[in-house]
Design a protein around this motif. Structure first.
Motif, PDB file in Angstrom:
ATOM      1  N   GLY A  22      -3.520  -0.834  -7.637  1.00 31.66           N
ATOM      2  CA  GLY A  22      -3.138  -1.296  -6.304  1.00 31.66           C
ATOM      3  C   GLY A  22      -3.317  -0.253  -5.222  1.00 31.66           C
ATOM      4  O   GLY A  22      -3.303  -0.587  -4.030  1.00 31.66           O
TER       5      GLY A  22
ATOM      6  N   THR B  81      -6.499  -1.166  -3.006  1.00 30.04           N
ATOM      7  CA  THR B  81      -6.320  -2.271  -2.065  1.00 30.04           C
ATOM      8  C   THR B  81      -5.392  -1.880  -0.931  1.00 30.04           C
ATOM      9  O   THR B  81      -5.674  -2.128   0.246  1.00 30.04           O
ATOM     10  CB  THR B  81      -5.768  -3.499  -2.798  1.00 30.04           C
ATOM     11  OG1 THR B  81      -6.639  -3.844  -3.877  1.00 30.04           O
ATOM     12  CG2 THR B  81      -5.646  -4.688  -1.861  1.00 30.04           C
ATOM     13  N   SER B  82      -4.262  -1.275  -1.264  1.00 28.63           N
ATOM     14  CA  SER B  82      -3.244  -0.985  -0.252  1.00 28.63           C
ATOM     15  C   SER B  82      -3.710   0.081   0.738  1.00 28.63           C
ATOM     16  O   SER B  82      -3.466  -0.022   1.941  1.00 28.63           O
ATOM     17  CB  SER B  82      -1.937  -0.549  -0.924  1.00 28.63           C
ATOM     18  OG  SER B  82      -2.140   0.601  -1.723  1.00 28.63           O
TER      19      SER B  82
ATOM     20  N   TYR C 238      -6.482  -1.472   2.989  1.00 32.01           N
ATOM     21  CA  TYR C 238      -5.886  -2.453   3.902  1.00 32.01           C
ATOM     22  C   TYR C 238      -5.130  -1.734   5.023  1.00 32.01           C
ATOM     23  O   TYR C 238      -5.204  -2.121   6.196  1.00 32.01           O
ATOM     24  CB  TYR C 238      -4.947  -3.374   3.137  1.00 32.01           C
ATOM     25  CG  TYR C 238      -4.217  -4.378   3.999  1.00 32.01           C
ATOM     26  CD1 TYR C 238      -4.912  -5.325   4.742  1.00 32.01           C
ATOM     27  CD2 TYR C 238      -2.820  -4.374   4.076  1.00 32.01           C
ATOM     28  CE1 TYR C 238      -4.243  -6.257   5.532  1.00 32.01           C
ATOM     29  CE2 TYR C 238      -2.141  -5.292   4.866  1.00 32.01           C
ATOM     30  CZ  TYR C 238      -2.864  -6.228   5.581  1.00 32.01           C
ATOM     31  OH  TYR C 238      -2.188  -7.139   6.369  1.00 32.01           O
ATOM     32  N   ALA C 239      -4.415  -0.668   4.656  1.00 35.30           N
ATOM     33  CA  ALA C 239      -3.695   0.114   5.666  1.00 35.30           C
ATOM     34  C   ALA C 239      -4.662   0.724   6.672  1.00 35.30           C
ATOM     35  O   ALA C 239      -4.412   0.711   7.884  1.00 35.30           O
ATOM     36  CB  ALA C 239      -2.871   1.211   4.989  1.00 35.30           C
TER      37      ALA C 239
ATOM     38  N   ALA D 133       4.115  -0.964   3.600  1.00 35.40           N
ATOM     39  CA  ALA D 133       2.770  -1.213   4.128  1.00 35.40           C
ATOM     40  C   ALA D 133       2.645  -0.720   5.570  1.00 35.40           C
ATOM     41  O   ALA D 133       1.628  -0.123   5.950  1.00 35.40           O
ATOM     42  CB  ALA D 133       2.444  -2.700   4.036  1.00 35.40           C
TER      43      ALA D 133
ATOM     44  N   MET E 118       2.293   5.188  -2.125  1.00 31.94           N
ATOM     45  CA  MET E 118       1.864   4.138  -3.040  1.00 31.94           C
ATOM     46  C   MET E 118       1.963   4.661  -4.468  1.00 31.94           C
ATOM     47  O   MET E 118       1.980   5.878  -4.693  1.00 31.94           O
ATOM     48  CB  MET E 118       0.426   3.719  -2.701  1.00 31.94           C
ATOM     49  CG  MET E 118      -0.082   2.542  -3.492  1.00 31.94           C
ATOM     50  SD  MET E 118       0.968   1.084  -3.316  1.00 31.94           S
ATOM     51  CE  MET E 118       0.286   0.043  -4.603  1.00 31.94           C
TER      52      MET E 118
ATOM     53  N   LYS F 263       6.537   3.416  -4.552  1.00 33.21           N
ATOM     54  CA  LYS F 263       7.252   2.159  -4.307  1.00 33.21           C
ATOM     55  C   LYS F 263       7.945   1.620  -5.552  1.00 33.21           C
ATOM     56  O   LYS F 263       8.923   0.882  -5.448  1.00 33.21           O
ATOM     57  CB  LYS F 263       6.295   1.105  -3.752  1.00 33.21           C
ATOM     58  CG  LYS F 263       5.324   0.488  -4.744  1.00 33.21           C
ATOM     59  CD  LYS F 263       4.559  -0.647  -4.110  1.00 33.21           C
ATOM     60  CE  LYS F 263       3.592  -1.294  -5.084  1.00 33.21           C
ATOM     61  NZ  LYS F 263       4.273  -1.982  -6.210  1.00 33.21           N
TER      62      LYS F 263
ATOM     63  N   THR G  71       2.697  -6.983  -4.984  1.00 32.05           N
ATOM     64  CA  THR G  71       2.338  -6.759  -3.586  1.00 32.05           C
ATOM     65  C   THR G  71       3.081  -5.547  -3.041  1.00 32.05           C
ATOM     66  O   THR G  71       4.103  -5.125  -3.590  1.00 32.05           O
ATOM     67  CB  THR G  71       2.686  -7.985  -2.727  1.00 32.05           C
ATOM     68  OG1 THR G  71       4.087  -8.248  -2.838  1.00 32.05           O
ATOM     69  CG2 THR G  71       1.902  -9.211  -3.179  1.00 32.05           C
ATOM     70  N   VAL G  72       2.544  -5.011  -1.962  1.00 28.76           N
ATOM     71  CA  VAL G  72       3.193  -3.888  -1.289  1.00 28.76           C
ATOM     72  C   VAL G  72       4.180  -4.450  -0.268  1.00 28.76           C
ATOM     73  O   VAL G  72       3.791  -5.254   0.584  1.00 28.76           O
ATOM     74  CB  VAL G  72       2.162  -2.998  -0.579  1.00 28.76           C
ATOM     75  CG1 VAL G  72       2.845  -1.828   0.124  1.00 28.76           C
ATOM     76  CG2 VAL G  72       1.124  -2.489  -1.576  1.00 28.76           C
TER      77      VAL G  72
ATOM     78  N   ARG H 262       6.540  -4.971   2.996  1.00 31.29           N
ATOM     79  CA  ARG H 262       6.209  -4.697   4.394  1.00 31.29           C
ATOM     80  C   ARG H 262       6.743  -3.345   4.861  1.00 31.29           C
ATOM     81  O   ARG H 262       6.102  -2.641   5.648  1.00 31.29           O
ATOM     82  CB  ARG H 262       6.776  -5.824   5.270  1.00 31.29           C
ATOM     83  CG  ARG H 262       6.358  -5.765   6.739  1.00 31.29           C
ATOM     84  CD  ARG H 262       4.848  -5.861   6.878  1.00 31.29           C
ATOM     85  NE  ARG H 262       4.402  -5.799   8.253  1.00 31.29           N
ATOM     86  CZ  ARG H 262       4.144  -6.863   9.000  1.00 31.29           C
ATOM     87  NH1 ARG H 262       4.311  -8.088   8.488  1.00 31.29           N
ATOM     88  NH2 ARG H 262       3.719  -6.741  10.238  1.00 31.29           N
TER      89      ARG H 262
END
Length: 464
Positions: free
Chosen positions: A70, A73-74, A77-78, A22, A64, A388, A16-17, A19
């Motif tokens: 990923g 998705t990231s 979503y952002a 993100a 990222m 990350k 997962t990214v 917080r």
């Protein structure tokens, strides 16, 4: 008409990214999109997102991982978090997402269409059609699990969706757009990103006309006879694809998936049901299995344009010299470290502005103002804010936050008619181009990464 604008192949990563990243990705991504809207209009955002290489560079400049699955998705979503609350202002909506959120796309599109006066039924059909094409017509071994539909108030749209191949531990990101949208590159097809896994069955290719015609003929045959002929060839029953008879006039609802085939013109497709035996393994999961299947509601002929550029990312996680255009990187570093920082400092009205922040802003400037040819080495954009996972170096939070502050201030000033800051950010990219053209900059790749890692504690470098 819809346009298949390309794909990208990526190593499949889990996790997962955090917080802390993100939230910064949401702010940085929204600011870059706002700058694009301010300079070129909302549809330009769709143009950029429809290009696999620009999308990868966009994700890398946001901190990222530069090459992993990923990033899709990231980034989306952002953008959904950052753009939807400001959709009225910026004129851009982001629908869908990963897993269960992908199946919310039709409802989201209908709601937006009602508010904006768009043809919601047409948008939903295009969303479902694009998912069906990549899930069924293009049998390349990737199972879709993410579907994002991005649209503007004009009704133009871009779809970015991604599938995974668990056997090869790779993901493939597909890019589509409405035909009325300008292509980012001259070729109308914007691209697919992914690793070459050998031959695939692509029923949307113009060279597949005979195969498509044969499939349509088979769909009219008695299934029992087709099954017997397949068995005589020696194929195990577990590997068979059973073709059911198709008739638009039948009252019974289709129970199979949708096959996509082109007509003799090579430009259009028709929809036909494909049934599977009860115990046969699923070829691809359905993103919209809780909505009515595509059948008579779809026009008999739907045109698809297919061409463009694609991207294949390497399996290695670290950024290597061969992943980067060293001359371009040299131009970025020379812009930041060999020019007089006080020149940019006065223009940006940022006391104490250092060369490291200029390095990040130069790459951000390139994402905003760069031409298509500038995004053939997405790994280079990770030199803005790292990654990350620590590749090519930890995310320098102080630098990241300062970049956000300057970019946000330049946009706000531009709204009031003061374009000095935004013009200066544009000038950063132009300066790097001039250095590349006239100075043949040299860069020691290993030394550049060593410098970043050495100063990472000073810049609050962080990774997971």
């Amino acid at each position: 008409m819809i346009r298949n604008s390309g794909h990208a192949d990526l190593p499949l990563h889990t996790g997962t990214v955090p917080r802390w990243l993100a939230d910064r990705m949401m702010v940085m991504g929204t600011l870059i999109v706002e700058s694009l809207v301010q300079n070129y209009g909302p549809d330009e955002v769709l143009v950029r997102l429809s290009d696999p290489l620009w999308f990868q560079s966009f994700g890398a400049v946001m901190g990222m991982d530069w090459h992993s699955s990923g990033i899709t998705t990231s980034v989306l979503y952002a953008l959904k978090r950052g753009l939807n609350p400001r959709a009225k202002e910026l004129g851009i909506y982001v629908c869908g997402g990963r897993g269960k959120y992908s199946r919310m796309t039709p409802d989201e599109l209908l709601g937006i269409s009602e508010r904006e006066g768009l043809n919601g039924d047409s948008l939903v059909r295009n969303s479902k059609l694009v998912a069906k094409v990549d899930n069924n017509a293009l049998q390349d071994g990737f199972q879709l699990y993410q579907h994002n539909f991005i649209l503007t108030k004009s009704g133009n749209w871009t779809v970015v969706q991604q599938g995974m191949n668990s056997a090869t531990k790779t993901a493939r990101r597909y890019h589509w757009s409405s035909a009325g949208l300008r292509s980012f590159v001259e070729n109308p097809h914007t691209g697919v990103v992914g690793e070459n896994r050998g031959q695939i069955l692509n029923l949307t290719d113009t060279a597949a006309q005979k195969t498509r015609s044969s499939i349509l003929e088979l769909s009219q045959e008695n299934p029992d006879r087709i099954i017997k002929e397949i068995q005589q060839i020696g194929k195990p029953a577990s590997e068979m694809l059973y073709l059911g008879a198709f008739n638009r006039q039948r009252a019974a609802k289709p129970t199979g998936d949708v096959a996509v085939t082109k007509t003799s013109t090579g430009d259009s497709i028709t929809m036909a049901t494909v049934g599977k035996p009860r115990n046969a393994p699923a070829l691809q999961s359905e993103l919209f299995d809780n909505f009515p299947p595509l059948s008579s509601e779809i026009p008999k002929h739907v045109q698809i344009q297919t061409s463009g550029r694609s991207l294949i990312m390497p399996a290695h996680h670290d950024v290597r010299a061969e992943d980067v255009d060293l001359k371009r990187l040299g131009g970025v570093l020379a812009t930041a470290y060999e020019n007089q920082p006080q020149d940019f400092e006065s223009l940006l009205l940022t006391p104490g502005l250092g060369p490291r922040t200029l390095q990040s802003l130069t790459l951000v400037s390139e994402v905003i103002y760069g031409t298509p040819s500038r995004f053939t080495d997405p790994a280079r954009f990770s030199f803005a804010h790292g990654g990350k996972d620590g590749h090519p170096f930890p995310v320098p939070l102080k630098i990241y936050d300062e970049s956000i502050k300057i970019l946000r201030d330049s946009i706000e000033k531009s709204k009031l008619g003061y374009r000095e800051k935004s013009d200066c950010i544009r000038r950063l990219h132009q300066t790097a181009l001039n250095i590349e053209k006239h100075c043949a900059p040299q860069v020691d790749f290993d030394a550049a990464i060593a410098y970043e890692r050495e100063h990472s504690p000073d810049w609050d470098g962080k990774c997971v």
